[in-house]
Scaffold this motif. Structure first.
Motif, mmCIF file in Angstrom:
data_model
loop_
_atom_site.group_PDB
_atom_site.id
_atom_site.type_symbol
_atom_site.label_atom_id
_atom_site.label_comp_id
_atom_site.label_asym_id
_atom_site.label_seq_id
_atom_site.Cartn_x
_atom_site.Cartn_y
_atom_site.Cartn_z
ATOM 1 N N ILE A 1 58.178 2.969 -15.153
ATOM 2 C CA ILE A 1 56.716 3.019 -15.145
ATOM 3 C C ILE A 1 56.307 3.000 -16.618
ATOM 4 O O ILE A 1 56.759 3.852 -17.394
ATOM 5 N N SER A 2 55.484 2.037 -17.003
ATOM 6 C CA SER A 2 55.039 2.007 -18.398
ATOM 7 C C SER A 2 54.158 3.226 -18.665
ATOM 8 O O SER A 2 53.487 3.740 -17.761
ATOM 9 N N PHE A 3 54.160 3.674 -19.895
ATOM 10 C CA PHE A 3 53.376 4.852 -20.253
ATOM 11 C C PHE A 3 51.892 4.630 -20.008
ATOM 12 O O PHE A 3 51.196 5.514 -19.505
ATOM 13 N N ASP A 4 51.401 3.427 -20.326
ATOM 14 C CA ASP A 4 49.981 3.123 -20.097
ATOM 15 C C ASP A 4 49.627 3.219 -18.615
ATOM 16 O O ASP A 4 48.573 3.748 -18.254
ATOM 17 N N ASP A 5 50.508 2.707 -17.734
ATOM 18 C CA ASP A 5 50.275 2.800 -16.291
ATOM 19 C C ASP A 5 50.325 4.252 -15.816
ATOM 20 O O ASP A 5 49.554 4.661 -14.950
ATOM 21 N N PHE A 6 51.245 5.023 -16.387
ATOM 22 C CA PHE A 6 51.369 6.445 -16.061
ATOM 23 C C PHE A 6 50.068 7.185 -16.382
ATOM 24 O O PHE A 6 49.533 7.920 -15.553
ATOM 25 N N ILE A 7 49.530 6.950 -17.573
ATOM 26 C CA ILE A 7 48.293 7.619 -18.007
ATOM 27 C C ILE A 7 47.108 7.146 -17.159
ATOM 28 O O ILE A 7 46.305 7.948 -16.690
ATOM 29 N N ALA A 8 47.004 5.826 -16.964
ATOM 30 C CA ALA A 8 45.879 5.273 -16.210
ATOM 31 C C ALA A 8 45.858 5.782 -14.774
ATOM 32 O O ALA A 8 44.786 6.038 -14.215
ATOM 33 N N ALA A 9 47.028 5.946 -14.177
ATOM 34 C CA ALA A 9 47.105 6.398 -12.787
ATOM 35 C C ALA A 9 46.925 7.907 -12.659
ATOM 36 O O ALA A 9 46.612 8.396 -11.580
ATOM 37 N N GLY A 10 47.150 8.633 -13.735
ATOM 38 C CA GLY A 10 46.999 10.086 -13.680
ATOM 39 C C GLY A 10 48.262 10.822 -13.319
ATOM 40 O O GLY A 10 48.218 11.986 -12.935
#
Length: 126
Positions: free
Chosen positions: A85-94
């Motif tokens: 899971i990319s870090f940006d996707d992790f942050i965006a998804a919560g």
């Protein structure tokens, strides 16, 4: 050059990257550390688990198979795949669970080039 290839295995200090800092940069150690890592050509990947969350330093250009070996040689030997899971996707998804539910987790093979701050789960045969 050929000369650098010959002496690269010796770990000479003259081959180490040098980062020159200004006094005002010492006030923000997080930024300084990020700069030192970037200029030294290091990135990290993250592992998340029930007992431990950890960041692992690796050189830029490291494959998933090589990154597995940074944790333990048994994980590298039995490598099946990396779940990323990319870090940006992790942050965006919560969070991790929400990113998985949003379909942001990818299955990658041995030759995947790790990206900075990838959240990674290695699947391997014991």
């Amino acid at each position: 050059s050929a000369e650098l290839g010959i002496i690269s295995g010796y770990g000479l200090f003259t081959l180490k990257p040098v980062v020159v800092i200004k006094k005002e940069e010492l006030d923000d150690l997080g930024t300084l550390l990020a700069r030192v890592l970037a200029e030294s050509k290091y990135i990290c990947f993250l592992t998340v688990g029930d007992k431990e969350n950890r960041a692992w330093l690796i050189k830029q250009g490291t494959t998933a198979w090589e990154a597995a070996g940074a944790i333990h040689s048994d994980i590298q030997k039995g490598f099946i795949r990396a779940e990323i899971i990319s870090f940006d996707d992790f942050i965006a998804a919560g969070g991790e669970t929400q990113a998985k539910q949003a379909g942001k987790q990818r299955l990658e093979q041995k030759d995947y080039l790790m990206q900075d701050a990838d959240l990674t789960t290695f699947r391997f045969n014991k």
